[in-house]
Design an enzyme around this catalytic site. Sequence first.
Site, PDB file in Angstrom:
ATOM      1  N   CYS A   2       0.885  -1.174   0.000  1.00  0.00           N
ATOM      2  CA  CYS A   2       0.000   0.000   0.000  1.00  0.00           C
ATOM      3  C   CYS A   2       0.921   1.221   0.000  1.00  0.00           C
ATOM      4  O   CYS A   2       2.134   1.084   0.079  1.00  0.00           O
ATOM      5  CB  CYS A   2      -0.876   0.057   1.258  1.00  0.00           C
TER       6      CYS A   2
HETATM    7  N1  GLN Z   1      -2.082  -6.467   4.541  1.00  0.00           N
HETATM    8  C1  GLN Z   1      -2.791  -5.236   4.515  1.00  0.00           C
HETATM    9  C2  GLN Z   1      -4.115  -5.367   3.774  1.00  0.00           C
HETATM   10  O1  GLN Z   1      -4.396  -6.299   3.101  1.00  0.00           O
HETATM   11  C3  GLN Z   1      -1.950  -4.114   3.926  1.00  0.00           C
HETATM   12  C4  GLN Z   1      -1.722  -4.349   2.464  1.00  0.00           C
HETATM   13  C5  GLN Z   1      -0.537  -3.655   1.873  1.00  0.00           C
HETATM   14  O2  GLN Z   1       0.292  -3.007   2.483  1.00  0.00           O
HETATM   15  N2  GLN Z   1      -0.464  -3.861   0.626  1.00  0.00           N
HETATM   16  O3  GLN Z   1      -4.904  -4.498   3.868  1.00  0.00           O
END
Ligand code: GLN
Length: 245
Positions: A2
């Site tokens: 993210c």
């Molecule tokens: N694991 C978290 C989610 O699925 C954050 C995802 C990420 O950082 N890509 O929301």
Amino acid sequence: MCRHLAYLGPPVPLSALLSDPPHGLAHQAWAPRDMRGGGTINADGFGVGWFPPGSDQPDRYRSAMPIWGSSWSLRVESGAILAAVRSATVGMPILETAAAPFLAGRWLFSHNGVVRGFPGTLAGMAGELPVEDLLTLEAPTDSAALFALVRHRLRAGKTVEEAVASVITETLDAAPGSRLNLLLTDGERIIASTVGHSLSVRVTGDAVLVASEPLDDHPAWEAVPDRRLLIATPHDVTHLTLGEA
Ligand code: GLN
């Protein structure tokens, strides 16, 4: 992967962080530059939390839509903002409530990364949570569980540095290889960790901006090394090495 950011300083419109800069969060959503751990675009939702001027309680807008398909107001101005775009970890649901920022009291929270082997690997740590916390988890995701743990430790009287550092250390013990870039603000401080993902910080005069990737080519941007806990106010940035925090 993210992408997330937090800002403290003189009030700015949300667009000054999300859409105006050449590599603002909306651009990072579909054209990220530093994709450690895979992922291509951040199309599984976005959210923004901000403290209205004069208030110590944040407002929040979230959507399960990509940031470029969402209707967010350009006219909101704030001096304390946290925003994130999401690329859901495989197996985790695409829901509005799974998009950061998570919110409790004054705290806004975001997680960039993954807890390996979730949920099994967090079962031991989750045992400390009151059953109401488990029943009211905002979403069945690793990020929501990490925030529940941080929030619980804050309620138990730990400082935010202690709460964040202890959750990271114990999660890495229980789930080695996890990526744990956490980001929080209470409107006065930004707390940010680097475990497995990129992060940069920019201090300019009376403002501080912490972001997964620099928003522009301003010379003040500095990359934060891995395994750090950063505590930032508009006037001061402290780095602790995780493990010693
Ligand atoms: N694991 C978290 C989610 O699925 C954050 C995802 C990420 O950082 N890509 O929301």
